[in-house]
Design an enzyme around this catalytic site. Structure first.
Site, PDB file in Angstrom:
ATOM      1  N   ASP A   1       0.868  -1.191   0.000  1.00  0.00           N
ATOM      2  CA  ASP A   1       0.000   0.000   0.000  1.00  0.00           C
ATOM      3  C   ASP A   1       0.897   1.232   0.000  1.00  0.00           C
ATOM      4  OD1 ASP A   1       0.903  -0.716   2.559  1.00  0.00           O
ATOM      5  OD2 ASP A   1      -0.739   0.321   3.572  1.00  0.00           O
TER       6      ASP A   1
ATOM      7  N   GLU B   1       4.249   6.483  -4.660  1.00  0.00           N
ATOM      8  CA  GLU B   1       5.514   6.261  -3.952  1.00  0.00           C
ATOM      9  C   GLU B   1       5.878   4.772  -3.965  1.00  0.00           C
ATOM     10  OE1 GLU B   1       7.542   7.679   0.279  1.00  0.00           O
ATOM     11  OE2 GLU B   1       5.379   7.635   0.070  1.00  0.00           O
TER      12      GLU B   1
ATOM     13  N   GLU C   1       0.617   5.879  11.608  1.00  0.00           N
ATOM     14  CA  GLU C   1      -0.280   5.154  10.714  1.00  0.00           C
ATOM     15  C   GLU C   1      -1.495   4.595  11.447  1.00  0.00           C
ATOM     16  OE1 GLU C   1      -0.266   1.164   7.839  1.00  0.00           O
ATOM     17  OE2 GLU C   1       1.576   2.326   8.097  1.00  0.00           O
TER      18      GLU C   1
END
Length: 459
Positions: free
Chosen positions: A192, A250, A346
């Protein structure tokens, strides 16, 4: 007796049908006037207002009539002999077989239920039922088409390109953007990743983040009809004419992603005639260029020369509506983790504040948004557990905060405020980076029915 009875019946039938007519003439059988059609109903696909659907054919035939057929269509539907010239009425000569064409041409956003009415003075009227859904007029513009984003092998994490978009947004109600991700032949990046879509300000050459999305673990998003959808109407003043766009992911592997991007400009009465948008803060180049949370590299103090979260915002005249547009996602597995084991930034749930003139004005709760209910459920990895305000394979939420007061000819002091937490830099086992980051962008959007200037941002 039974045979005599049957013979009597047969003799009676012959005479009643004229079989005993001495003059030898055939019996006269009345011919009934009739209208015959090969369809009784037609349902059309959804059709945009001011546009027309594909035509459907209907065979119409009349028999035993002395006059022509009058054919009419109800509101929203049109008929034609040649599939070129359409109207609401036609005439077919008596006792002819003729194909006509009917199409759906809505003028309003609504459900249409109508008919083709076929009439003759002698025959019974015939109706063909018609139905269709009039939907909002939209203009579609495709930009990036199957653009490969990857690391190495001649590819790059990002791509920029100019595209021609809608030239006049004065009658555009909203703009929707659709992000389609596909896997290259060797498969997708299995992780991810932070990804976003940006538009360039031609005056300053600064990139404005319109949307941020997190790539799914190792799969595309073809389960969604058109990919991820984002409302980007706030950027209406920039999304006109020739525009330079940038897509970024990214990814640090050679597989990466294949991305396509398109826009729908939906016609209608806009809420306000003029829009202006200005970035207040943008620390969003990638996940690790966000604002350090709880300190960075062993230093518990934020370097405000690099990450200035306090701004002065000045407004001109005639402001009728103003709101902040914020996108934020936390990264890192820094410690100490919360009591439920959630490391920052996160996983740890937090409430951020936007302060105006040193008072709390707006709140952003960085909590669960339902990762497990994501329709992109065929992912690898740990896609289902809830992150702090975002999910793998989904759009990072756009947080809108609207002012309830008139900001015309005023200046306010802005501060983005993170809920206090201090990093101990011990780190989570298995993760090399001991830092936590909040990648963030905040814009101020102004609207009016009169010409307005963009807000001015200063330190």
């Amino acid at each position: 007796m039974r045979n005599l009875f049957i013979k009597f019946i047969l003799i009676f039938f012959i005479f009643s049908c004229g079989g005993g007519n001495d003059n030898g003439d055939d019996p006269v059988i009345p011919q009934t006037p009739a209208i015959i059609v090969d369809k009784t109903s037609i349902s059309f696909d959804d059709t945009m207002v001011s546009k027309s659907s594909s035509a459907s054919s209907v065979l119409i035939e009349s028999k035993n009539v002395d006059s022509s057929l009058n054919i009419s269509s109800s509101d929203g539907f049109e008929i034609s002999f040649n599939n070129l010239d359409f109207s609401n009425s036609l005439t077919i000569e008596a006792n002819q077989s003729k194909t006509i064409y009917v199409r759906f041409s809505p003028s309003k956003i609504q459900t249409y239920n109508g008919n083709i009415n076929i009439q003759n003075t002698q025959a019974t009227d015939v109706k063909i039922n018609l139905s269709g859904e009039g939907i909002q007029l939209k203009y579609n513009y495709k930009t990036f088409s199957k653009k490969r984003l990857a690391w190495g092998s001649g590819y790059s994490q990002g791509a920029s390109q100019n595209f021609d978009l809608h030239n006049d947004n004065s009658n555009i109600e909203s703009i929707k953007m659709y992000i389609r991700l596909e896997c290259p032949s060797g498969g997708c990046d299995p992780w991810d990743r932070f990804a976003n879509i940006l538009v360039k300000d031609t005056d300053t050459n600064q990139w404005y983040e319109m949307a941020r999305h997190i790539t799914p673990y190792g799969v595309g998003n073809s389960v969604l009809d058109r990919g991820l959808e984002v409302d980007v109407t706030d950027f209406k003043s920039m999304l006109t004419g020739n525009v330079e766009l940038r897509t970024y992911a990214e990814t640090w592997v050679a597989s990466g992603w294949v991305i396509s991007l398109e826009f729908d400009y939906l016609a209608g009465e806009p809420d306000y005639k003029y829009y202006q948008i200005t970035p207040v803060i943008q620390f969003n180049r990638n996940s690790l260029s966000g604002v350090p949370y709880g300190g960075e590299n062993g230093n518990t103090q934020l370097d405000e020369t690099k990450f200035d979260l306090k701004k002065s915002i000045s407004f001109g005249a005639n402001i009728k509506s103003a709101h902040f547009r914020t996108i934020i996602s936390g990264w890192g597995h820094a410690t100490p983790a919360d009591s439920d084991g959630r490391a920052c930034a996160e996983w740890c749930f937090r409430t951020h504040k936007i302060k105006i003139d040193n008072a709390n004005k707006f709140s952003h709760y960085m909590g669960p948004i339902g990762c497990g209910s994501n329709p992109i459920s065929n992912q690898g990895g740990n896609w289902a557990p809830d992150r702090a305000g975002w999910c793998p394979g989904m759009i990072v939420p756009v947080r809108l905060d609207k002012f309830d007061s008139d900001l015309s000819n005023s200046t306010i002091n802005f501060e983005y405020y993170f809920q206090p937490w201090t990093n101990n830099f011990a780190g989570t086992p298995g993760y090399n980076n001991k830092n936590a980051y909040n990648a963030i962008s905040t814009f101020i959007v102004l609207k009016s029915d009169q010409q307005i200037d963009a807000a001015t941002i200063s330190d």
